[in-house]
Design an enzyme around this catalytic site. Structure first.
Site, PDB file in Angstrom:
ATOM      1  N   LYS A  80       0.864  -1.189   0.000  1.00 29.70           N
ATOM      2  CA  LYS A  80       0.000   0.000   0.000  1.00 29.70           C
ATOM      3  C   LYS A  80       0.888   1.222   0.000  1.00 29.70           C
ATOM      4  O   LYS A  80       2.001   1.205   0.552  1.00 29.70           O
ATOM      5  CB  LYS A  80      -0.880   0.031   1.252  1.00 29.70           C
ATOM      6  CG  LYS A  80      -2.197   0.768   1.060  1.00 29.70           C
ATOM      7  CD  LYS A  80      -3.197  -0.103   0.324  1.00 29.70           C
ATOM      8  CE  LYS A  80      -4.586   0.489   0.363  1.00 29.70           C
ATOM      9  NZ  LYS A  80      -5.572  -0.403  -0.275  1.00 29.70           N
ATOM     10  N   GLY A 233     -22.892   3.144   5.533  1.00 26.67           N
ATOM     11  CA  GLY A 233     -22.021   3.758   4.539  1.00 26.67           C
ATOM     12  C   GLY A 233     -22.591   3.609   3.148  1.00 26.67           C
ATOM     13  O   GLY A 233     -22.751   2.487   2.648  1.00 26.67           O
ATOM     14  N   GLY A 235     -21.372   5.167   0.245  1.00 29.24           N
ATOM     15  CA  GLY A 235     -20.466   5.591  -0.814  1.00 29.24           C
ATOM     16  C   GLY A 235     -20.670   4.699  -2.029  1.00 29.24           C
ATOM     17  O   GLY A 235     -21.696   4.032  -2.164  1.00 29.24           O
ATOM     18  N   VAL A 237     -19.401   1.810  -2.999  1.00 30.71           N
ATOM     19  CA  VAL A 237     -19.587   0.386  -2.725  1.00 30.71           C
ATOM     20  C   VAL A 237     -20.886   0.136  -1.966  1.00 30.71           C
ATOM     21  O   VAL A 237     -21.670  -0.743  -2.320  1.00 30.71           O
ATOM     22  CB  VAL A 237     -18.390  -0.183  -1.946  1.00 30.71           C
ATOM     23  CG1 VAL A 237     -18.652  -1.619  -1.527  1.00 30.71           C
ATOM     24  CG2 VAL A 237     -17.136  -0.122  -2.794  1.00 30.71           C
ATOM     25  N   TYR A 239     -23.603   1.889  -1.771  1.00 29.37           N
ATOM     26  CA  TYR A 239     -24.795   2.137  -2.577  1.00 29.37           C
ATOM     27  C   TYR A 239     -24.998   1.023  -3.602  1.00 29.37           C
ATOM     28  O   TYR A 239     -26.128   0.552  -3.808  1.00 29.37           O
ATOM     29  CB  TYR A 239     -24.679   3.490  -3.277  1.00 29.37           C
ATOM     30  CG  TYR A 239     -26.009   4.004  -3.793  1.00 29.37           C
ATOM     31  CD1 TYR A 239     -26.865   4.707  -2.948  1.00 29.37           C
ATOM     32  CD2 TYR A 239     -26.411   3.773  -5.096  1.00 29.37           C
ATOM     33  CE1 TYR A 239     -28.090   5.165  -3.404  1.00 29.37           C
ATOM     34  CE2 TYR A 239     -27.635   4.219  -5.557  1.00 29.37           C
ATOM     35  CZ  TYR A 239     -28.468   4.929  -4.712  1.00 29.37           C
ATOM     36  OH  TYR A 239     -29.689   5.378  -5.163  1.00 29.37           O
TER      37      TYR A 239
END
Length: 404
Positions: A80, A233, A235, A237, A239
Site C-alpha cells: 500500500k 455507509g 459511498g 460500494v 450504494y
C-alpha cells in the site's frame, strides 16, 4: 513509535519514505509480503493526524492486502502507499486536500478530515467534507497535485516492479495517469476497466453481495427475500451493494454521515428505512454490513449487535481483532472476514492486468463464495473464530504457495 518493533510485529518487508521538496510529496510505501509475487495494492490520499498514524495505516493496509490477495488466489503480495495530505496555508509547504473520490478498494464516503471520537475503548471514525479558509488557486493546486503523483511515480520506478499501485481512497484515474508518466507499475489509468463507470466499486459490492448470500446459506436461509440488512455507509460500494440487496428482495436499513446519500437511497430503494450512522450496528436486523471506514466493531459495539451475520466491505472492521472476533464467536454471530468478502476490487484489478474482460472478472469475483465457504468450514472443524480461520488459510498459502 518504535518503528522496527512495529515492522516486526506486522511482518513488514519494507517501508519506503518518499519526499519531494518541489511538489511537497510526503508518501509511505509499505511492502508487507512478496512471497507470492510483486506487491499489489492501492494508493491512498488522506489527511492524517500525525506521521505515526500515517505509518500505522500504511502497514495495516499493506498487511491486509497480503492476506486478501493470498486467500483470493492471486499471484501477488501485499502493499500500500499512503500520501499524507497536510493542510497548507500561504508560504507553507504545498499540500492540498479535497480532490478525488473513493475508488479501487473503496470503503467510505468522499475523502475529508477524520473526526475521531473516543469514549473509553470505543473509537468511532467519521469522514466529513472540509474546506480550508486560506487563499487557494485551483489551477496551482491541480498542478502541484500532478507534480506530487509524478514524483511518486519516480519513487515506484526505483522499486523495479516490486510494488504495483492503483486507485484507493482519495485518488483518481487522473492521478494514476500522472504516475504512469514515470513508471509502468500502476493500474486504473484512464481507459482501463478500473477507471470506468465505477467498475471496481461495482465488483467489490458484487463480492460482498455474494458473501452475504453464502453466509445466509450457512445459517440455512436460501434467499434474501424479506431479510433485513443494515448497510452502514452509502459511498460507491455501499450504494451498489444496496442495489444488489434490493433487487434480491432484502429489507434495507441504511445510514451515512452525508444526509443526501441517505435521502437518495430512500427514494431509490422502496421500503428502505434510515438509521443513525453511529448506532446502525445495533439495528434489529439479520445482517449488518459495515461499508464505511474501519474500526466500527469495538469491544463495546460488538455487545450491542442484534444481527446474526456481520458481512461488509469496510477494511479492518475489528478494532481489537482477537477480542472482538472471539466475542462474536461466543455470541453466535457469523463474521465474514473483511479481507475475504471485500476482495472483489483487487480481483478485478489483478485479472485486468492479465487481460481479462468484465465477464470473466465477474466470474472470478463470484469465487468469493467458495473461499468464504472454506473459511467457515475451517472455523467449524477447528472450533476457532472465522477471523482466525481466514488467517490460517492465507498463511498456509503464503507458506506453501498455491496448489496447481
Amino acid at each position: 513509535m518504535q518503528l522496527w518493533q512495529e515492522m516486526e510485529r506486522e511482518g513488514m518487508e519494507e517501508l519506503i519514505f518518499c519526499h519531494d521538496a518541489h511538489s511537497g510529496l510526503r508518501a509511505i510505501i509499505a511492502i508487507h509480503n512478496t512471497a507470492l509475487g510483486p506487491a499489489l495494492g492501492g494508493c491512498r490520499y488522506w489527511t492524517y493526524a500525525s506521521e505515526e498514524e500515517a505509518v500505522r495505516d500504511a502497514m495495516k493496509l499493506a498487511r491486509g492486502m497480503t492476506y486478501k490477495n493470498a486467500v483470493s488466489g492471486l499471484p501477488y503480495g501485499g502493499g500500500k502507499v499512503v500520501i499524507w495530505d497536510l493542510p497548507f496555508a500561504k508560504n507553507a509547504a504545498p499540500d492540498e486536500e479535497g480532490y478525488g473520490s473513493v475508488s479501487g478498494d473503496p470503503v467510505a464516503g468522499d475523502p475529508g478530515v477524520e473526526q475521531r471520537k473516543a469514549a473509553g475503548a470505543e473509537r468511532e471514525v467519521v469522514a466529513e467534507e472540509v474546506s480550508h479558509h486560506v487563499d487557494r488557486n485551483p489551477d496551482t493546486d491541480a498542478s502541484r497535485r500532478a507534480q506530487r503523483f509524478r514524483a511518486l511515480g519516480r519513487c515506484l520506478e526505483r522499486l523495479n516492479g516490486r510494488y504495483v499501485t492503483g486507485l484507493d481512497l482519495g485518488t483518481t484515474a487522473t492521478d494514476m495517469d500522472q504516475i504512469r508518466l514515470e513508471t509502468a507499475h500502476v493500474t486504473d489509468t484512464t481507459g482501463s476497466l478500473g477507471a470506468q463507470d465505477d467498475f471496481t466499486a461495482e465488483m467489490t459490492a458484487y463480492g460482498v453481495h455474494i458473501g452475504i448470500v453464502t453466509s445466509l446459506r450457512q445459517q440455512g436461509i436460501a434467499s434474501l427475500q424479506g431479510i433485513p440488512v443494515a448497510v452502514q455507509g452509502l459511498g460507491k460500494v455501499g450504494y451498489a451493494l444496496c442495489r444488489y440487496l434490493h433487487a434480491a428482495g432484502a429489507r434495507l436499513i441504511v445510514a451515512d454521515v452525508v444526509p443526501e446519500r441517505v435521502q437518495r437511497a430512500l427514494v431509490q430503494f422502496s421500503g428502505a428505512i434510515p438509521a443513525d450512522p453511529a448506532h446502525i450496528h445495533a439495528a434489529d436486523c439479520k445482517v449488518f454490513a459495515p461499508c464505511a471506514l474501519g474500526g466500527v466493531l469495538t469491544p463495546a459495539t460488538v455487545e450491542e449487535l442484534r444481527c446474526s451475520i456481520v458481512a461488509g466491505a469496510a477494511n479492518n472492521q475489528l478494532s481489537e481483532r482477537q477480542l472482538v472476533a472471539g466475542r462474536m464467536q461466543a455470541r453466535g454471530i457469523l463474521y465474514a472476514p473483511d479481507y475475504v468478502l471485500g476482495a472483489g476490487g483487487i480481483i478485478s484489478t489483478a485479472y485486468e492486468l492479465e487481460g481479462a474482460g468484465p465477464d470473466l472478472i465477474r466470474q472470478k469475483v463470484a469465487g468469493i463464495a467458495g473461499t468464504l465457504s472454506k473459511v467457515y468450514a475451517e472455523a467449524a472443524q477447528s472450533a476457532i473464530s472465522t477471523a482466525d480461520a481466514a488467517d490460517r488459510l492465507a498463511e498456509s498459502i503464503l507458506r506453501l504457495g498455491y496448489k496447481k
